[in-house]
Design a protein around this motif. Structure first.
Motif, mmCIF file in Angstrom:
data_model
loop_
_atom_site.group_PDB
_atom_site.id
_atom_site.type_symbol
_atom_site.label_atom_id
_atom_site.label_comp_id
_atom_site.label_asym_id
_atom_site.label_seq_id
_atom_site.Cartn_x
_atom_site.Cartn_y
_atom_site.Cartn_z
ATOM 1 N N ALA A 1 9.441 0.143 10.627
ATOM 2 C CA ALA A 1 10.494 -0.776 11.072
ATOM 3 C C ALA A 1 11.159 -1.464 9.883
ATOM 4 O O ALA A 1 12.374 -1.684 9.879
ATOM 5 N N LEU A 2 10.374 -1.793 8.856
ATOM 6 C CA LEU A 2 10.966 -2.392 7.655
ATOM 7 C C LEU A 2 11.920 -1.410 6.989
ATOM 8 O O LEU A 2 13.009 -1.788 6.527
ATOM 9 N N GLY A 3 11.523 -0.142 6.928
ATOM 10 C CA GLY A 3 12.411 0.870 6.369
ATOM 11 C C GLY A 3 13.682 1.013 7.175
ATOM 12 O O GLY A 3 14.786 1.141 6.613
ATOM 13 N N ALA A 4 13.553 0.979 8.507
ATOM 14 C CA ALA A 4 14.738 1.067 9.361
ATOM 15 C C ALA A 4 15.666 -0.121 9.150
ATOM 16 O O ALA A 4 16.899 0.033 9.126
ATOM 17 N N GLN A 5 15.085 -1.320 8.971
ATOM 18 C CA GLN A 5 15.914 -2.498 8.741
ATOM 19 C C GLN A 5 16.652 -2.418 7.410
ATOM 20 O O GLN A 5 17.820 -2.831 7.309
ATOM 21 N N LEU A 6 16.011 -1.871 6.390
ATOM 22 C CA LEU A 6 16.681 -1.679 5.103
ATOM 23 C C LEU A 6 17.818 -0.673 5.222
ATOM 24 O O LEU A 6 18.851 -0.806 4.572
ATOM 25 N N ALA A 7 17.637 0.354 6.062
ATOM 26 C CA ALA A 7 18.681 1.360 6.246
ATOM 27 C C ALA A 7 19.847 0.824 7.063
ATOM 28 O O ALA A 7 21.004 1.196 6.838
ATOM 29 N N LYS A 8 19.550 -0.069 8.003
ATOM 30 C CA LYS A 8 20.570 -0.607 8.910
ATOM 31 C C LYS A 8 20.499 -2.136 8.917
ATOM 32 O O LYS A 8 20.069 -2.757 9.897
ATOM 33 N N PRO A 9 20.932 -2.769 7.845
ATOM 34 C CA PRO A 9 20.761 -4.221 7.726
ATOM 35 C C PRO A 9 21.493 -5.027 8.788
ATOM 36 O O PRO A 9 21.107 -6.157 9.081
ATOM 37 N N GLY A 10 22.522 -4.495 9.388
ATOM 38 C CA GLY A 10 23.266 -5.251 10.390
ATOM 39 C C GLY A 10 22.804 -5.023 11.808
ATOM 40 O O GLY A 10 23.388 -5.588 12.754
ATOM 41 N N THR A 11 21.770 -4.228 11.991
ATOM 42 C CA THR A 11 21.280 -3.887 13.322
ATOM 43 C C THR A 11 19.916 -4.510 13.566
ATOM 44 O O THR A 11 19.043 -4.431 12.702
ATOM 45 N N PRO A 12 19.697 -5.141 14.729
ATOM 46 C CA PRO A 12 18.364 -5.676 15.022
ATOM 47 C C PRO A 12 17.328 -4.552 15.057
ATOM 48 O O PRO A 12 17.605 -3.457 15.549
ATOM 49 N N HIS B 1 0.874 -1.174 0.000
ATOM 50 C CA HIS B 1 0.000 0.000 0.000
ATOM 51 C C HIS B 1 0.911 1.223 0.000
ATOM 52 O O HIS B 1 1.991 1.211 0.594
ATOM 53 N N GLU B 2 0.472 2.289 -0.654
ATOM 54 C CA GLU B 2 1.324 3.484 -0.737
ATOM 55 C C GLU B 2 1.572 4.122 0.629
ATOM 56 O O GLU B 2 2.602 4.745 0.850
ATOM 57 N N GLN B 3 0.615 3.978 1.546
ATOM 58 C CA GLN B 3 0.879 4.476 2.889
ATOM 59 C C GLN B 3 2.059 3.730 3.497
ATOM 60 O O GLN B 3 2.914 4.320 4.159
ATOM 61 N N GLY B 4 2.117 2.419 3.241
ATOM 62 C CA GLY B 4 3.257 1.634 3.693
ATOM 63 C C GLY B 4 4.560 2.119 3.086
ATOM 64 O O GLY B 4 5.595 2.146 3.751
ATOM 65 N N ALA B 5 4.529 2.512 1.813
ATOM 66 C CA ALA B 5 5.737 3.049 1.170
ATOM 67 C C ALA B 5 6.228 4.286 1.897
ATOM 68 O O ALA B 5 7.423 4.449 2.154
ATOM 69 N N GLY B 6 5.289 5.178 2.238
ATOM 70 C CA GLY B 6 5.667 6.399 2.937
ATOM 71 C C GLY B 6 6.225 6.124 4.319
ATOM 72 O O GLY B 6 7.231 6.712 4.733
ATOM 73 N N PHE B 7 5.600 5.212 5.062
ATOM 74 C CA PHE B 7 6.097 4.877 6.395
ATOM 75 C C PHE B 7 7.453 4.183 6.318
ATOM 76 O O PHE B 7 8.325 4.398 7.169
ATOM 77 N N MET B 8 7.657 3.343 5.300
ATOM 78 C CA MET B 8 8.970 2.714 5.124
ATOM 79 C C MET B 8 10.039 3.769 4.859
ATOM 80 O O MET B 8 11.142 3.715 5.413
ATOM 81 N N ALA B 9 9.715 4.727 3.986
ATOM 82 C CA ALA B 9 10.666 5.799 3.697
ATOM 83 C C ALA B 9 10.968 6.607 4.953
ATOM 84 O O ALA B 9 12.113 7.024 5.193
ATOM 85 N N ASP B 10 9.951 6.827 5.771
ATOM 86 C CA ASP B 10 10.117 7.546 7.033
ATOM 87 C C ASP B 10 11.068 6.791 7.960
ATOM 88 O O ASP B 10 12.025 7.364 8.517
ATOM 89 N N GLY B 11 10.817 5.489 8.163
ATOM 90 C CA GLY B 11 11.686 4.696 9.021
ATOM 91 C C GLY B 11 13.104 4.615 8.505
ATOM 92 O O GLY B 11 14.068 4.667 9.276
ATOM 93 N N TYR B 12 13.244 4.496 7.177
ATOM 94 C CA TYR B 12 14.568 4.491 6.553
ATOM 95 C C TYR B 12 15.307 5.793 6.878
ATOM 96 O O TYR B 12 16.493 5.786 7.246
#
Length: 545
Positions: free
Chosen positions: A426-437, A59-70
């Motif tokens: 959280a998915l966006g944050a994980q993509l930004a920091k792949p080595g961090t839980p 969903h596009e809202q999910g895209a925006g939240f992922m970008a935010d977390g990233y």
């Protein structure tokens, strides 16, 4: 006259290809979030050979939240490719959250052909003015009418991200321009931009006030996330109790003796703030979701208020400012620190400790339920980035959680306060920091808003730990209705069987009922795939006695 398209220093490519190239080569973008549609297909031709990772949310809202977390996890802008019309209205909520919390986000969208704009012809995905709709949730919204202006418009966007108070920027490109030719230099170097520095006279006066203060107080907001070292040094030299807001957690490190945490809403901290004779507020809006979560307008400052912010208008909002400095937080803090060659002695740590003892947060009924939850997270995943939704454990965590570094705790309870944020961010944050839980801390109600993004987590093999607090509905609103004598209506939606849903999505999952079970579950999560841990709130509370 030289034909520029044949010049060895220029290359003619399509507008869509130029966009991808500029993002990758000039602005170091490595990830794009989006759902392809008929109006954005040409962008994907440019993306195919562009070397960028494309993540498809549900969903596009999910895209925006992922970008935010990233963006929050990395400090770099999150980038989205979004379809005309419904795609843009879908992402508007996520842009509103990012705008409220000053999160850099670049939203590239399509829009109908230039010759149809504003004509109301019933074109596919048509809005009377898509730009006007998005202008209210962005720092600026621009319609590209000339493909040759693309480098300039992108430069404007990244100037916002790098040199002033950040937030979402929207650039829409008419579908008839995606394949239009544009000539770009073979090497395009964007301008080197620096953030503003404070006026030296203002710094000197602020230092004088702070030196003469008898009861100083420091307020650090999310604008200090990249100024940890200088913030900590100045606070220690001032020997001043310091409030760190939710988005500033970790700026002073874990358990710093001068850190009051994000507790400005409690009477004990409010009294300290009211009695402070000089207050230094850096990178903070002084807004209610950080200082007044009981919403009674009881946080007041009566002393001399010194404010430092990237945005001039912010210097005079919410509280009466005596001295304002338009500046990057780190530059201003370093400039102030130069006026204090030796630390002052004002019993700051003693005053801070007394406040914490008076607060006794872990023993308060509304906090005690969640103390073992965060203890389990600290034990099993001490370095994790915790990304929260608007849910009871997160509201408590804003007061309880301590982090060793900034950008490791953020949620949607600040600013715009939307539901459904936690999982995709959280998915966006994980993509930004792949080595961090990364832990997504969500409620059953908020999880249902963006439940489909579990599929994105599985597709992208993101090892996010999703901790879902299941209290069978909207418990916080139930309590609010009870407190105000309103009948409980609309707050008891039946949650699904999350374990069966997780199985359907292909996730490992389990339902737990006690702190001991949570600690064991967190200690055994996969480092290669997402995991859902559902907490039965009623049984959890019973286990605590």
């Amino acid at each position: 006259m030289t034909n520029e398209t044949n010049s060895p220093s220029l290359r003619s490519i399509s507008c869509a290809e130029a966009l991808v190239r500029l993002l990758r080569d000039s602005y170091a973008v490595d990830t794009v979030f989006g759902i392809p549609g008929v109006h954005t297909v040409p962008l994907y031709r440019g993306l195919e050979s562009g070397g960028l990772r494309h993540v498809t949310p549900r969903h596009e809202q999910g895209a925006g939240f992922m970008a935010d977390g990233y963006a929050r996890a990395s400090g770099n802008p999150g980038v989205c490719f979004i379809i005309t019309g419904p795609g843009m209205t879908n992402i508007a909520t996520a842009m509103g959250q990012a705008l409220a919390d000053s999160v850099p986000m670049l939203v590239i969208s399509s829009v109908n052909r230039r010759d149809t704009l504003g004509r109301g012809q019933g074109q596919l995905h048509e809005l009377p003015s898509q730009q006007n709709v998005l202008a209210g949730v962005s720092r600026f919204s621009h319609t590209l009418l000339d493909p040759s202006a693309l480098p300039e418009v992108l430069a404007r966007a990244f100037a916002v991200f790098r040199s002033q108070r950040p937030g979402p920027v929207h650039i829409e490109i008419p579908i008839d321009l995606f394949d239009a030719p544009i000539s770009l230099p073979t090497e395009y170097a964007p301008a080197r931009l620096y953030r503003p520095a404070p006026h030296p006279d203002g710094v000197a006066l602020a230092a004088e006030w702070l030196r003469e203060a008898h009861a100083p107080l420091v307020l650090l907001g999310g604008g200090c996330a990249d100024a940890s070292k200088s913030a900590r040094a100045l606070v220690e030299h001032l020997d001043a109790p310091t409030v760190t807001t939710t988005n500033a957690k970790g700026v002073l490190g874990r358990g710093h003796p001068l850190d009051l945490g994000a507790n400005a809403t409690w009477p004990e901290v409010r009294a300290l703030a009211r009695d402070a004779d000089v207050i230094l507020a850096v990178g903070t809006e002084l807004g209610e979701t950080d200082y007044d979560v009981v919403f009674d307008e009881g946080f007041t400052l009566t002393g001399r208020l010194i404010r430092i912010d990237l945005e001039a208008e912010q210097l005079v909002r919410n509280q009466a400012t005596a001295l304002g400095l338009v500046s990057d937080a780190g530059i201003a803090l370093s400039a102030l620190l130069a006026h204090f060659p030796a630390p002052l002695a004002r019993q700051g740590a003693k005053r801070t400790r007394a406040i914490h003892e008076a607060l006794a947060l872990p023993t308060r009924p509304d906090m005690a339920t969640f103390v073992p939850l965060y203890a389990a997270l600290d034990h099993a995943l001490p370095e994790a980035i915790i990304v929260g939704d608007s849910t009871a454990p997160v509201y408590a965590g804003n007061h309880l959680v301590k982090r060793a570094a900034p950008r490791r705790y953020f949620n949607a309870s600040t600013g715009y306060g939307t539901l459904g944020y936690g999982l995709p961010a959280a998915l966006g944050a994980q993509l930004a920091k792949p080595g961090t839980p990364v832990v997504a801390l969500v409620g059953d109600g908020g999880l249902m808003f963006t439940l489909s993004e579990l599929a994105t987590a599985v597709d992208e093999e993101l090892p996010v730990v999703i901790v879902a607090w299941n209290n069978s509905g909207y418990e916080e609103i139930r309590r609010y209705m009870d407190a105000h004598g309103v009948a409980r209506i609309g707050v008891d939606p039946t949650p699904p069987d999350f374990q069966r849903l997780a199985e359907g999505f292909g996730l490992t999952s389990q339902r737990i009922e006690s702190p001991a079970a949570l600690d064991l579950a967190l200690s055994n999560v996969s480092r290669n795939a997402p995991t859902l841990i559902e907490i039965d709130a009623e049984r959890w509370q019973a286990a605590l006695g």
